[in-house]
Design a protein around this motif. Sequence first.
Motif, PDB file in Angstrom:
ATOM      1  N   PRO A 198       0.784  -1.241   0.000  1.00  0.00           N
ATOM      2  CA  PRO A 198       0.000   0.000   0.000  1.00  0.00           C
ATOM      3  C   PRO A 198       0.816   1.291   0.000  1.00  0.00           C
ATOM      4  O   PRO A 198       0.391   2.280  -0.578  1.00  0.00           O
ATOM      5  CB  PRO A 198      -0.841  -0.105   1.279  1.00  0.00           C
ATOM      6  CG  PRO A 198      -0.884  -1.567   1.584  1.00  0.00           C
ATOM      7  CD  PRO A 198       0.439  -2.107   1.136  1.00  0.00           C
ATOM      8  N   ASP A 199       1.989   1.312   0.625  1.00  0.00           N
ATOM      9  CA  ASP A 199       2.749   2.551   0.805  1.00  0.00           C
ATOM     10  C   ASP A 199       3.711   2.783  -0.358  1.00  0.00           C
ATOM     11  O   ASP A 199       4.494   1.893  -0.722  1.00  0.00           O
ATOM     12  CB  ASP A 199       3.532   2.480   2.123  1.00  0.00           C
ATOM     13  CG  ASP A 199       4.378   3.708   2.338  1.00  0.00           C
ATOM     14  OD1 ASP A 199       3.814   4.803   2.496  1.00  0.00           O
ATOM     15  OD2 ASP A 199       5.616   3.563   2.343  1.00  0.00           O
ATOM     16  N   ALA A 200       3.670   3.990  -0.944  1.00  0.00           N
ATOM     17  CA  ALA A 200       4.497   4.292  -2.113  1.00  0.00           C
ATOM     18  C   ALA A 200       5.987   4.177  -1.810  1.00  0.00           C
ATOM     19  O   ALA A 200       6.761   3.655  -2.614  1.00  0.00           O
ATOM     20  CB  ALA A 200       4.174   5.697  -2.630  1.00  0.00           C
ATOM     21  N   ALA A 201       6.408   4.679  -0.655  1.00  0.00           N
ATOM     22  CA  ALA A 201       7.830   4.585  -0.295  1.00  0.00           C
ATOM     23  C   ALA A 201       8.256   3.129  -0.156  1.00  0.00           C
ATOM     24  O   ALA A 201       9.362   2.749  -0.566  1.00  0.00           O
ATOM     25  CB  ALA A 201       8.080   5.346   1.000  1.00  0.00           C
ATOM     26  N   SER A 202       7.403   2.317   0.403  1.00  0.00           N
ATOM     27  CA  SER A 202       7.723   0.897   0.566  1.00  0.00           C
ATOM     28  C   SER A 202       7.802   0.179  -0.780  1.00  0.00           C
ATOM     29  O   SER A 202       8.594  -0.757  -0.947  1.00  0.00           O
ATOM     30  CB  SER A 202       6.673   0.214   1.453  1.00  0.00           C
ATOM     31  OG  SER A 202       6.668   0.780   2.747  1.00  0.00           O
ATOM     32  N   ARG A 203       7.007   0.616  -1.744  1.00  0.00           N
ATOM     33  CA  ARG A 203       7.087   0.016  -3.081  1.00  0.00           C
ATOM     34  C   ARG A 203       8.438   0.337  -3.716  1.00  0.00           C
ATOM     35  O   ARG A 203       9.051  -0.517  -4.369  1.00  0.00           O
ATOM     36  CB  ARG A 203       5.933   0.516  -3.951  1.00  0.00           C
ATOM     37  CG  ARG A 203       4.570   0.032  -3.480  1.00  0.00           C
ATOM     38  CD  ARG A 203       3.486   0.287  -4.513  1.00  0.00           C
ATOM     39  NE  ARG A 203       3.173   1.695  -4.714  1.00  0.00           N
ATOM     40  CZ  ARG A 203       2.311   2.387  -4.006  1.00  0.00           C
ATOM     41  NH1 ARG A 203       1.653   1.806  -2.999  1.00  0.00           N
ATOM     42  NH2 ARG A 203       2.065   3.663  -4.276  1.00  0.00           N
ATOM     43  N   ALA A 204       8.896   1.570  -3.522  1.00  0.00           N
ATOM     44  CA  ALA A 204      10.209   1.946  -4.048  1.00  0.00           C
ATOM     45  C   ALA A 204      11.316   1.126  -3.383  1.00  0.00           C
ATOM     46  O   ALA A 204      12.234   0.637  -4.059  1.00  0.00           O
ATOM     47  CB  ALA A 204      10.450   3.440  -3.832  1.00  0.00           C
ATOM     48  N   VAL A 205      11.226   0.943  -2.077  1.00  0.00           N
ATOM     49  CA  VAL A 205      12.222   0.147  -1.346  1.00  0.00           C
ATOM     50  C   VAL A 205      12.199  -1.302  -1.821  1.00  0.00           C
ATOM     51  O   VAL A 205      13.243  -1.947  -1.953  1.00  0.00           O
ATOM     52  CB  VAL A 205      11.965   0.226   0.172  1.00  0.00           C
ATOM     53  CG1 VAL A 205      12.825  -0.781   0.923  1.00  0.00           C
ATOM     54  CG2 VAL A 205      12.238   1.646   0.679  1.00  0.00           C
ATOM     55  N   ALA A 206      11.004  -1.836  -2.095  1.00  0.00           N
ATOM     56  CA  ALA A 206      10.894  -3.221  -2.561  1.00  0.00           C
ATOM     57  C   ALA A 206      11.646  -3.414  -3.868  1.00  0.00           C
ATOM     58  O   ALA A 206      12.260  -4.464  -4.099  1.00  0.00           O
ATOM     59  CB  ALA A 206       9.433  -3.610  -2.718  1.00  0.00           C
ATOM     60  N   PHE A 207      11.627  -2.396  -4.731  1.00  0.00           N
ATOM     61  CA  PHE A 207      12.393  -2.499  -5.975  1.00  0.00           C
ATOM     62  C   PHE A 207      13.889  -2.360  -5.701  1.00  0.00           C
ATOM     63  O   PHE A 207      14.704  -3.126  -6.234  1.00  0.00           O
ATOM     64  CB  PHE A 207      11.935  -1.426  -6.965  1.00  0.00           C
ATOM     65  CG  PHE A 207      12.592  -1.545  -8.314  1.00  0.00           C
ATOM     66  CD1 PHE A 207      12.099  -2.430  -9.260  1.00  0.00           C
ATOM     67  CD2 PHE A 207      13.699  -0.778  -8.646  1.00  0.00           C
ATOM     68  CE1 PHE A 207      12.698  -2.552 -10.511  1.00  0.00           C
ATOM     69  CE2 PHE A 207      14.310  -0.890  -9.884  1.00  0.00           C
ATOM     70  CZ  PHE A 207      13.798  -1.785 -10.821  1.00  0.00           C
ATOM     71  N   GLU A 208      14.242  -1.405  -4.864  1.00  0.00           N
ATOM     72  CA  GLU A 208      15.657  -1.186  -4.547  1.00  0.00           C
ATOM     73  C   GLU A 208      16.309  -2.432  -3.944  1.00  0.00           C
ATOM     74  O   GLU A 208      17.476  -2.720  -4.204  1.00  0.00           O
ATOM     75  CB  GLU A 208      15.798  -0.017  -3.566  1.00  0.00           C
ATOM     76  CG  GLU A 208      15.504   1.342  -4.159  1.00  0.00           C
ATOM     77  CD  GLU A 208      15.621   2.446  -3.131  1.00  0.00           C
ATOM     78  OE1 GLU A 208      16.656   3.144  -3.148  1.00  0.00           O
ATOM     79  OE2 GLU A 208      14.705   2.605  -2.309  1.00  0.00           O
ATOM     80  N   THR A 209      15.565  -3.155  -3.130  1.00  0.00           N
ATOM     81  CA  THR A 209      16.124  -4.304  -2.419  1.00  0.00           C
ATOM     82  C   THR A 209      15.944  -5.615  -3.175  1.00  0.00           C
ATOM     83  O   THR A 209      16.333  -6.671  -2.688  1.00  0.00           O
ATOM     84  CB  THR A 209      15.478  -4.436  -1.034  1.00  0.00           C
ATOM     85  OG1 THR A 209      14.055  -4.546  -1.167  1.00  0.00           O
ATOM     86  CG2 THR A 209      15.819  -3.234  -0.171  1.00  0.00           C
ATOM     87  N   GLY A 210      15.336  -5.563  -4.365  1.00  0.00           N
ATOM     88  CA  GLY A 210      15.212  -6.764  -5.178  1.00  0.00           C
ATOM     89  C   GLY A 210      14.012  -7.640  -4.861  1.00  0.00           C
ATOM     90  O   GLY A 210      13.886  -8.735  -5.407  1.00  0.00           O
ATOM     91  N   VAL A 211      13.121  -7.161  -4.007  1.00  0.00           N
ATOM     92  CA  VAL A 211      11.912  -7.937  -3.701  1.00  0.00           C
ATOM     93  C   VAL A 211      11.005  -7.994  -4.926  1.00  0.00           C
ATOM     94  O   VAL A 211      10.393  -9.028  -5.208  1.00  0.00           O
ATOM     95  CB  VAL A 211      11.158  -7.344  -2.498  1.00  0.00           C
ATOM     96  CG1 VAL A 211       9.813  -8.038  -2.290  1.00  0.00           C
ATOM     97  CG2 VAL A 211      12.012  -7.435  -1.241  1.00  0.00           C
ATOM     98  N   VAL A 212      10.892  -6.894  -5.648  1.00  0.00           N
ATOM     99  CA  VAL A 212      10.123  -6.878  -6.887  1.00  0.00           C
ATOM    100  C   VAL A 212      11.035  -6.472  -8.041  1.00  0.00           C
ATOM    101  O   VAL A 212      12.050  -5.792  -7.849  1.00  0.00           O
ATOM    102  CB  VAL A 212       8.913  -5.923  -6.808  1.00  0.00           C
ATOM    103  CG1 VAL A 212       7.970  -6.342  -5.695  1.00  0.00           C
ATOM    104  CG2 VAL A 212       9.343  -4.482  -6.642  1.00  0.00           C
ATOM    105  N   ASP A 213      10.653  -6.908  -9.235  1.00  0.00           N
ATOM    106  CA  ASP A 213      11.448  -6.648 -10.439  1.00  0.00           C
ATOM    107  C   ASP A 213      10.764  -5.678 -11.385  1.00  0.00           C
ATOM    108  O   ASP A 213      11.391  -5.174 -12.324  1.00  0.00           O
ATOM    109  CB  ASP A 213      11.698  -7.958 -11.190  1.00  0.00           C
ATOM    110  CG  ASP A 213      12.359  -9.004 -10.330  1.00  0.00           C
ATOM    111  OD1 ASP A 213      13.383  -8.679  -9.707  1.00  0.00           O
ATOM    112  OD2 ASP A 213      11.846 -10.146 -10.272  1.00  0.00           O
TER     113      ASP A 213
END
Length: 516
Positions: free
Chosen positions: A225-240
Amino acid sequence: MLKRLASMAAILAVAAGTASAEPVSGGRANVVIQPEPPSLMLGLVQNGPTQMVAGNIYESLLRYDENLEPQPQLAKSWDIAEDGLTYTFHLYDNVKWHDGEPFSADDVVFSADIFLRESHARLRNSLKYVESITAPDANTVVFKLKEPFGPFIGIFEGGTMPIVPKHIYEGTDYKTNPANNTPIGTGPFKFVEWVKGSHILLKKNEDYYVDGLPYLDEIYWHIIPDAASRAVAFETGVVDILPGGSVENFDVGRLTELENTCVTDKGWEFIGPLSWLWLNNNEGPTADKRFRQAVMYAMDREFAKDALWNGLGKVATSPVSSSTRFYTDDVTKYDYNPEKAKELLAEMGYDGTPVRLLPLPYGETWQRWAEAIKQNLEEVGIKVDMVATDVAGWNQKISEWDYDMAFTYLYQYGDPALGVGRTYISSNIAKGSPWNNVEGYKNPKIDELFAAGATAVGKDARQKIYTEAQQILTEDVPVAWLLELGFPTIYRCNVKDLVTTAIGINDGFRDAYIEK
């Protein structure tokens, strides 16, 4: 920095189209979906997140390339009669539903002529031109029209005409059918599970009718839900993969500088999101055409493109997006020219009356844009009062015409008859909706042209009509066009062929693969 970023985006967009000679099978695509869809039954719900996920489960007869030319999907070929009244589709003969039942032309007739006429308001408006839909055999569907309807070949994409299984829905209450919770389509991926607030999992359709496709084993949609967390998920490789709109625009530059990261604004050509300022044509300074023209000259739209949209998208030159059929650039142009704006204001005798400007309450990017335009307008002598609202308040004020200027953006659906005319024809002026002719523009010639354009036969005839309409509208400036919005898709560069059609990842995972 802004010019460098724009250049980088252009380079990466080109790189997005490149793929290795030999696609490889296997792997999982980890993707963000935001917000969480309310449903995955595409025949009943057509909002953006639903189309993005369910467009890989359900299919229609055609896909469309970036030039909006039709391509095969469930239909392997099609014929259009010279009089524009009969469309015959020849279907693939080895298609199965995800539950193993055979697909046939009867499913298409049921979907288009019965199910969707009841459930899909946008498609229903196009089907009013259809006299009959028949299946002369199991692999042939014939649409006969009452009169020519120019954009008819453009209504057969997944979100507009999703084909649903007759054997599941016939004779049932569509809205309460239990299959809505476990959608069954013909697409390249099958529904597996949906854990609310966590993820949606789709798996490869091993019986897909196109040999060798899909390549991916799974699509795992992450609900964050959180936009900042979505960005972090990409940075950390959780999402591609971050679909367009997944993160705030001001994060795009930082994310695209990461290693093994590509970005493209392709895949929105069919939808054609075009932004503008509603300008109240009924009263106040905005009722004067010269004031509206002055607004166009006063706005630095190149700055908005570069500083707020990271160089993605285009400055709008017409009420028709450049990716939509029958666009023309042979129109009145409005480059950034504050002195010309001041001349027009002086000519009309503008007395400094303040105008109320409503930002679009969709996040920080839109707020910044409103502040930039306020500054532009005040630099030429137009006093601006910003009116803050939430989404519900914005909807109410626009619907009741309680504004002078207000941000918005609408979709074009590939053809002026489907997504453009609704904003400018006088029969569409009615309080109560923020999506019709909200500005109150009235021009009998424009009404005549849009009516003629919808039913004219042949591309040349339709182009002539819509060119004239665009020339009149850009002179009258009923609204102040801003940008053809670029919603960047950010992804790992080893994800190949992700965007191959005009609706992008809404149906793109059929062709996508992960390069090893």
